[in-house]
Write a protein that holds these residues in place. Structure first.
Motif, PDB file in Angstrom:
ATOM      1  N   GLY A  38       0.811  -1.196   0.000  1.00 41.01           N
ATOM      2  CA  GLY A  38       0.000   0.000   0.000  1.00 41.01           C
ATOM      3  C   GLY A  38       0.849   1.253   0.000  1.00 41.01           C
ATOM      4  N   GLU A  39       0.191   2.374   0.229  1.00 44.07           N
ATOM      5  CA  GLU A  39       0.839   3.680   0.125  1.00 44.07           C
ATOM      6  C   GLU A  39       1.847   3.909   1.253  1.00 44.07           C
ATOM      7  N   VAL A  40       2.941   4.567   0.897  1.00 46.48           N
ATOM      8  CA  VAL A  40       3.974   4.968   1.856  1.00 46.48           C
ATOM      9  C   VAL A  40       3.525   6.281   2.482  1.00 46.48           C
ATOM     10  N   ASP A  41       3.479   6.319   3.824  1.00 45.54           N
ATOM     11  CA  ASP A  41       3.103   7.548   4.530  1.00 45.54           C
ATOM     12  C   ASP A  41       4.252   8.557   4.490  1.00 45.54           C
ATOM     13  N   GLY A  43       7.228  10.700   5.403  1.00 47.49           N
ATOM     14  CA  GLY A  43       8.304  10.511   6.364  1.00 47.49           C
ATOM     15  C   GLY A  43       8.613   9.065   6.698  1.00 47.49           C
ATOM     16  N   GLU A  44       7.916   8.137   6.103  1.00 48.39           N
ATOM     17  CA  GLU A  44       8.090   6.708   6.397  1.00 48.39           C
ATOM     18  C   GLU A  44       9.096   6.088   5.424  1.00 48.39           C
ATOM     19  N   SER A  45       9.967   5.233   5.928  1.00 51.27           N
ATOM     20  CA  SER A  45      10.900   4.532   5.040  1.00 51.27           C
ATOM     21  C   SER A  45      10.135   3.443   4.279  1.00 51.27           C
ATOM     22  N   LEU A  46      10.717   3.000   3.182  1.00 49.96           N
ATOM     23  CA  LEU A  46      10.062   1.951   2.387  1.00 49.96           C
ATOM     24  C   LEU A  46       9.898   0.663   3.192  1.00 49.96           C
ATOM     25  N   LEU A  47      10.935   0.267   3.926  1.00 46.47           N
ATOM     26  CA  LEU A  47      10.831  -0.971   4.705  1.00 46.47           C
ATOM     27  C   LEU A  47       9.837  -0.846   5.849  1.00 46.47           C
ATOM     28  N   ASP A  48       9.781   0.317   6.495  1.00 48.64           N
ATOM     29  CA  ASP A  48       8.777   0.522   7.545  1.00 48.64           C
ATOM     30  C   ASP A  48       7.368   0.441   6.948  1.00 48.64           C
ATOM     31  N   ALA A  49       7.184   1.033   5.783  1.00 53.16           N
ATOM     32  CA  ALA A  49       5.879   0.984   5.116  1.00 53.16           C
ATOM     33  C   ALA A  49       5.523  -0.456   4.750  1.00 53.16           C
ATOM     34  N   LEU A  50       6.498  -1.209   4.272  1.00 51.52           N
ATOM     35  CA  LEU A  50       6.261  -2.598   3.901  1.00 51.52           C
ATOM     36  C   LEU A  50       5.785  -3.409   5.105  1.00 51.52           C
ATOM     37  N   HIS A  51       6.491  -3.294   6.216  1.00 48.59           N
ATOM     38  CA  HIS A  51       6.104  -4.051   7.416  1.00 48.59           C
ATOM     39  C   HIS A  51       4.747  -3.587   7.949  1.00 48.59           C
ATOM     40  N   ARG A  52       4.489  -2.285   7.935  1.00 48.20           N
ATOM     41  CA  ARG A  52       3.198  -1.770   8.396  1.00 48.20           C
ATOM     42  C   ARG A  52       2.062  -2.302   7.529  1.00 48.20           C
ATOM     43  N   GLU A  53       2.235  -2.224   6.213  1.00 47.29           N
ATOM     44  CA  GLU A  53       1.185  -2.680   5.302  1.00 47.29           C
ATOM     45  C   GLU A  53       0.914  -4.176   5.441  1.00 47.29           C
TER      46      GLU A  53
END
Length: 150
Positions: A38-41, A43-53
């Motif tokens: 999903g969408e990257v928030d 200030g969020e890193s790509l890997l943080d976004a990946l784990h969150r999603e």
């Protein structure tokens, strides 16, 4: 404006790709199959976004990100015909533990576990079709032995 997103091409120990069917509240490609992401928030890193999603969509899974895949540019119309431009950063990952569970049924109509050899015959979203071309399948095949050792 180009929006950034992540996608997780998630491979099981028995070389199946974990995908999900887009639910009724999605703005485009409802019913089609795609990877988690999903969408990257801001200030969020790509890997943080990946784990969150992955956590938001599938619950607490233990996964190991193996490598990034080639970013994909994508333009898709929503149900009103409005075009949305995306730059999607896909990652190849191994599922080490946990069982995916639907957390957002309005956006995720269920998981499918597809053998690598059968992926391209599925009703894929534009993004998924681009990610899982022969070259991406080659990348998946490279780590098949590693996945089998899990």
């Amino acid at each position: 404006m180009v929006r950034r997103a992540v996608a997780c091409v998630l491979l099981t120990a028995d070389a199946r790709v974990v995908l999900h069917r887009r639910g009724p509240a999605c703005h485009d490609e409802v019913g089609m199959i795609e990877p988690l992401g999903g969408e990257v928030d801001a200030g969020e890193s790509l890997l943080d976004a990946l784990h969150r999603e992955v956590t938001e969509e599938a619950g607490d899974l233990l996964l190991r990100v193996v490598r990034p895949l080639t970013p994909q540019r994508l333009t898709v119309p929503d149900t009103r015909g409005v075009l949305h431009r995306w730059l999607v950063h896909p990652f190849l990952a191994l599922l080490l533990g946990g069982e995916p569970s639907v957390r957002e049924p309005e956006y995720n109509a269920g998981f499918v576990f597809v053998p690598m050899a059968d992926v391209l015959s599925q009703p894929l979203t534009k993004l998924c079709g681009g990610l899982l071309t022969e070259s991406a399948r080659s990348s998946l095949a490279e780590i098949r032995g590693e996945a089998a050792c899990l």
